[in-house]
Design a protein around this motif. Structure first.
Motif, PDB file in Angstrom:
ATOM      1  N   ALA A   1      -7.328  -0.431  -3.992  1.00 27.47           N
ATOM      2  CA  ALA A   1      -7.345  -0.722  -2.554  1.00 27.47           C
ATOM      3  C   ALA A   1      -7.945   0.473  -1.832  1.00 27.47           C
ATOM      4  N   TYR A   2      -8.883   0.206  -0.931  1.00 30.26           N
ATOM      5  CA  TYR A   2      -9.569   1.270  -0.209  1.00 30.26           C
ATOM      6  C   TYR A   2      -8.642   1.898   0.838  1.00 30.26           C
ATOM      7  N   PRO A   3      -8.408   3.212   0.798  1.00 33.80           N
ATOM      8  CA  PRO A   3      -7.597   3.847   1.848  1.00 33.80           C
ATOM      9  C   PRO A   3      -8.195   3.587   3.229  1.00 33.80           C
TER      10      PRO A   3
ATOM     11  N   HIS B   1      -5.249   3.937  -5.444  1.00 33.47           N
ATOM     12  CA  HIS B   1      -5.385   4.083  -3.992  1.00 33.47           C
ATOM     13  C   HIS B   1      -5.854   5.507  -3.686  1.00 33.47           C
TER      14      HIS B   1
ATOM     15  N   ASP C   1       0.822  -1.206   0.000  1.00 36.82           N
ATOM     16  CA  ASP C   1       0.000   0.000   0.000  1.00 36.82           C
ATOM     17  C   ASP C   1       0.860   1.262   0.000  1.00 36.82           C
ATOM     18  N   ASP C   2       0.373   2.273  -0.695  1.00 40.72           N
ATOM     19  CA  ASP C   2       0.858   3.655  -0.633  1.00 40.72           C
ATOM     20  C   ASP C   2       2.011   3.992  -1.567  1.00 40.72           C
TER      21      ASP C   2
ATOM     22  N   PHE D   1      -0.285  -0.307  -4.572  1.00 42.78           N
ATOM     23  CA  PHE D   1      -1.395   0.630  -4.652  1.00 42.78           C
ATOM     24  C   PHE D   1      -0.865   2.024  -4.334  1.00 42.78           C
TER      25      PHE D   1
ATOM     26  N   HIS E   1      -5.360   9.920  -0.728  1.00 44.41           N
ATOM     27  CA  HIS E   1      -5.494   9.014   0.415  1.00 44.41           C
ATOM     28  C   HIS E   1      -6.576   9.456   1.406  1.00 44.41           C
TER      29      HIS E   1
END
Length: 252
Positions: free
Chosen positions: A173-175, A135, A70-71, A94, A139
């Motif tokens: 991908a859901y934050p 993503h 993530d991120d 993501f 965010h």
């Protein structure tokens, strides 16, 4: 094809030395985890592959696994990418598109701000078969903003990445892992084919493509638990825990 498929989705944030245990793993630990996957003959796939299996019946390897980050932290490029590439694995990252090449100064990250990958880093990984997913652009928690703002966040993040990569972006991908049916509808309507949550499990069904569960891996994950997360017994354990929770909620 069975309605359910066991495909562990590993969920990482960072691979770096000296970081808080909840934020990620050290390069040495990550290397040992990748070595284990290679010894056990796992083969990495992407979220689009999983969607293709459910929607078009495309075959998967005998031991598929999805590795995700993530991120888009810089150490995903400097630390994780070389280890994965050498072992013959790929991964999906993501990316928060509005912060590419900057630091993670979005809301909620002020205490643990870190460098993020540059456009060049992303393109280098992409050329080696690594995937990138949406993503959002900044965010934001999608449940804390209006529907129009959520559509803008998700859609602009997708367009930013597609412009950079010069190819479609199909995974999301859901934050903060926050979503509801309205958010799922937004993600579907924007052309994504699959979306990952932060809920835990290693087995998926067709109706779960926009709420895919994963296995969170960080410095608090001992080696035995990492191995256990990949097994069918872990899925059964999740089902058992959810059954017990449901019974308690009904006062039985």
């Amino acid at each position: 094809m069975s309605d359910q498929i066991r495909v562990p989705i590993l969920y990482y944030h960072r691979v770096a030395e000296g970081i808080p245990l909840k934020q990620g793993v050290s390069p040495m630990v990550f290397q040992s985890q990748v070595d284990y996957l290679r010894r056990k003959r796992y083969q990495s796939i992407g979220f689009e592959d999983l969607a293709g299996t459910f929607q078009q019946g495309h075959p998967l390897p005998s031991r598929p696994i999805i590795i995700s980050f993530d991120d888009g932290y810089l150490d995903t490029f400097t630390m994780a990418y070389p280890i994965l590439k050498k072992a013959g694995f790929t991964a999906t990252t993501f990316v928060v598109s509005g912060f590419i090449g900057e630091e993670s100064h979005w809301e909620g990250s002020q205490e643990n701000v870190s460098r993020l990958m540059t456009r060049e880093n992303i393109l280098t990984m992409s050329k080696d078969g690594f995937s990138f997913g949406g993503h959002t652009r900044t965010h934001k928690n999608l449940l804390s903003i209006s529907q129009q703002e959520a559509e803008d966040e998700v859609g602009s993040g997708k367009r930013d990445l597609e412009e950079l990569l010069q190819r479609p972006v199909y995974s999301f991908a859901y934050p903060y892992g926050t979503f509801n049916e309205q958010i799922i509808t937004i993600v579907k309507n924007l052309g994504f084919r699959a979306a990952r949550t932060v809920h835990t499990d290693n087995t998926h069904s067709r109706q779960d493509l926009f709420k895919l569960r994963c296995v969170k891996v960080n410095g608090l994950t001992p080696a035995w638990k990492f191995k256990y997360y990949l097994t069918r017994f872990y899925h059964w354990d999740i089902l058992w825990q959810e059954w017990k929770k449901a019974r308690r909620s009904h006062g039985r």
